[in-house]
Design an enzyme around this catalytic site. Structure first.
Site, PDB file in Angstrom:
ATOM      1  N   LYS A  19      47.619  23.276   4.050  1.00 34.10           N
ATOM      2  CA  LYS A  19      47.910  24.533   4.751  1.00 34.10           C
ATOM      3  C   LYS A  19      49.386  24.622   5.145  1.00 34.10           C
ATOM      4  CE  LYS A  19      43.199  25.304   6.280  1.00 34.10           C
ATOM      5  NZ  LYS A  19      42.213  24.965   7.320  1.00 34.10           N
ATOM      6  N   LYS A  68      41.720  33.276  -1.482  1.00 37.28           N
ATOM      7  CA  LYS A  68      42.411  34.429  -0.891  1.00 37.28           C
ATOM      8  C   LYS A  68      43.904  34.166  -0.772  1.00 37.28           C
ATOM      9  CE  LYS A  68      41.047  33.131   3.752  1.00 37.28           C
ATOM     10  NZ  LYS A  68      39.958  32.236   3.371  1.00 37.28           N
ATOM     11  N   LYS A 124      42.247  28.234  -9.175  1.00 38.92           N
ATOM     12  CA  LYS A 124      41.071  28.327  -8.313  1.00 38.92           C
ATOM     13  C   LYS A 124      41.086  29.681  -7.594  1.00 38.92           C
ATOM     14  CE  LYS A 124      39.622  26.554  -3.880  1.00 38.92           C
ATOM     15  NZ  LYS A 124      39.409  26.666  -2.712  1.00 38.92           N
TER      16      LYS A 124
HETATM   17  P1  ADP Z   1      39.863  30.482   0.306  1.00 36.34           P
HETATM   18  O1  ADP Z   1      40.254  29.399  -0.687  1.00 36.34           O
HETATM   19  O2  ADP Z   1      39.705  31.812  -0.350  1.00 36.34           O
HETATM   20  O3  ADP Z   1      40.757  30.499   1.533  1.00 36.34           O
HETATM   21  P2  ADP Z   1      37.986  29.154   2.036  1.00 36.34           P
HETATM   22  O4  ADP Z   1      38.837  27.931   2.053  1.00 36.34           O
HETATM   23  O5  ADP Z   1      37.870  29.985   3.280  1.00 36.34           O
HETATM   24  O6  ADP Z   1      38.417  30.095   0.802  1.00 36.34           O
HETATM   25  O7  ADP Z   1      36.555  28.758   1.485  1.00 36.34           O
HETATM   26  C1  ADP Z   1      35.363  28.719   2.185  1.00 36.34           C
HETATM   27  C2  ADP Z   1      34.395  27.927   1.326  1.00 36.34           C
HETATM   28  O8  ADP Z   1      34.148  28.623   0.083  1.00 36.34           O
HETATM   29  C3  ADP Z   1      34.978  26.570   0.908  1.00 36.34           C
HETATM   30  O9  ADP Z   1      34.549  25.559   1.743  1.00 36.34           O
HETATM   31  C4  ADP Z   1      34.433  26.352  -0.482  1.00 36.34           C
HETATM   32  O10 ADP Z   1      33.220  25.637  -0.393  1.00 36.34           O
HETATM   33  C5  ADP Z   1      34.114  27.711  -1.002  1.00 36.34           C
HETATM   34  N1  ADP Z   1      35.082  28.133  -2.024  1.00 36.34           N
HETATM   35  C6  ADP Z   1      36.262  28.777  -1.828  1.00 36.34           C
HETATM   36  N2  ADP Z   1      36.865  29.066  -2.985  1.00 36.34           N
HETATM   37  C7  ADP Z   1      36.054  28.598  -3.968  1.00 36.34           C
HETATM   38  C8  ADP Z   1      36.107  28.599  -5.407  1.00 36.34           C
HETATM   39  N3  ADP Z   1      37.126  29.160  -6.056  1.00 36.34           N
HETATM   40  N4  ADP Z   1      35.094  28.027  -6.084  1.00 36.34           N
HETATM   41  C9  ADP Z   1      34.046  27.469  -5.435  1.00 36.34           C
HETATM   42  N5  ADP Z   1      33.920  27.439  -4.086  1.00 36.34           N
HETATM   43  C10 ADP Z   1      34.908  27.987  -3.357  1.00 36.34           C
END
Ligand code: ADP
Ligand code: TRP
Length: 321
Positions: free
Chosen positions: A110, A193, A190
């Site tokens: 982060k 957001k 991947k």
């Molecule tokens: P972002 O990467 O969009 O900020 P988060 O970190 O808030 O998403 O993700 C919340 C949960 O969603 C994570 O713990 C993970 O398990 C799942 N997740 C997020 N992005 C993916 C992805 N591209 N593929 C599979 N699971 C994901």
């Protein structure tokens, strides 16, 4: 079996979150006593606008319910409705070595993405451990990215138990979704957001179609066969298509004569259809926000009753009472 997990209301839910976290968690509601929460305290580590946080928290509650969370089976609550979690986080922080937090990948990631290196971001794992331990959780379904946080949680619970008695905290098990592939984003990285490459679960049809059409592809001419390995379109299509549709897609890639626009249209149709029941349920809930509020209020009451019991036990074990 007590199952617990949380999602941060830090942005619009995308299909990576759905397949990686939301869907596996909701499936588990039939297998034990499930507690699912809206991690609004955690979301404050990455956002600072009050109205956006309020809105995102409500949106996430709607998403949980529209994705199939059944309030008769699972308890859904707002993290900040149970402020006891902050007290447990403090107690845990008294046994938490600095080195443990310094090694956290998610903190380092982060910071690398440009978030402020503030104390909340650094101490995130102690709050997350408190989320889990406050409810005597036994099983915690999470994505691979949360594995280290679960190890830290077990570590902290073990330290408390060593110091204050083995019966103080229940040591949870992570349930890591190893076989849920990382959902790729529109650009092939991947889906996240933070990379602005997401496909949300709902939105206006025209705008979503446009997003699907943005998917990065190579420049193979229409008449030529198209590569199926490392194809973003195929990885995404797999999530929604039937086996027969999938085979057709592969065959048409191999045959040539179809442009990427055609494949993207098929992907869009499959994705749009897959989330049709979700959209219908969500629209209905949007007209019933009082009902959604009632579900969260009832869930928070139930969660708080559990939390108070565990915190009383911890307080007396550590000598606060
Ligand atoms: P972002 O990467 O969009 O900020 P988060 O970190 O808030 O998403 O993700 C919340 C949960 O969603 C994570 O713990 C993970 O398990 C799942 N997740 C997020 N992005 C993916 C992805 N591209 N593929 C599979 N699971 C994901
Ligand atoms: N850290 C998790 C995420 O970013 C969200 C979360 C907070 C969580 N507390 C939790 C998940 C407790 C499981 C259990 O996705």
């Amino acid at each position: 079996m007590r199952i617990l997990t949380g999602l941060q209301p830090s942005g619009k839910l995308h299909i990576g979150n759905y397949f990686g976290a939301m869907h596996p968690a909701i499936k588990l509601q039939d297998q034990g006593e499930a507690f699912y929460f809206l991690a609004d305290y955690h979301a404050m580590t990455s956002m600072s606008d009050a109205e956006t946080l309020r809105q995102n928290t409500q949106d996430l509650a709607l998403d949980f319910l529209a994705c199939g969370l059944d309030p008769e089976k699972a308890t859904i609550f707002r993290q900040s409705d149970i402020p006891e979690v902050c007290e447990l986080a403090w107690i845990l922080s008294t046994v938490c070595p600095m080195g443990l937090l310094e090694r956290a990948h998610s903190y380092k990631d982060k910071i690398a993405k440009g978030l402020d290196a503030n104390h909340a971001l650094f101490a995130y794992p102690t709050l997350m451990a408190a989320d889990i331990l406050l409810y005597d959780s036994e099983v915690v379904p999470v994505g691979k990215d949360q594995k280290q946080h679960l190890e830290m949680t077990r570590d902290l619970a073990g330290k408390i138990n060593d110091r204050f008695g083995e019966e103080t905290l229940v040591i949870p098990e992570a349930q890591i979704q190893e076989n849920t592939a990382i959902v790729p984003g529109l650009d092939g990285q991947k889906m996240s957001k933070s990379y602005n490459n997401t496909l949300p679960l709902c939105g206006a049809q025209k705008a979503l179609r446009k997003q699907v059409m943005r998917i990065t592809t190579d420049s193979t001419p229409v008449e030529d066969p198209k590569p199926t390995e490392d194809s973003n379109i195929i990885s995404l299509y797999k999530l929604f298509a039937t086996d027969a549709e999938m085979q057709q897609m592969i065959a048409d890639h191999n045959a040539g004569g179809f442009g990427y626009g055609d494949f993207k249209q098929r992907l869009f149709d499959a994705y749009w259809e897959y989330f049709a029941p979700f959209r219908a349920k969500r629209e209905e809930l949007e007209k019933n926000l009082d009902y959604v509020d009632q579900v969260i209020t009832a869930g928070s009451q139930k969660a708080r009753a559990e939390a108070t019991k565990v915190l009383d036990r911890v307080r007396s074990a550590v000598g606060l009472r």
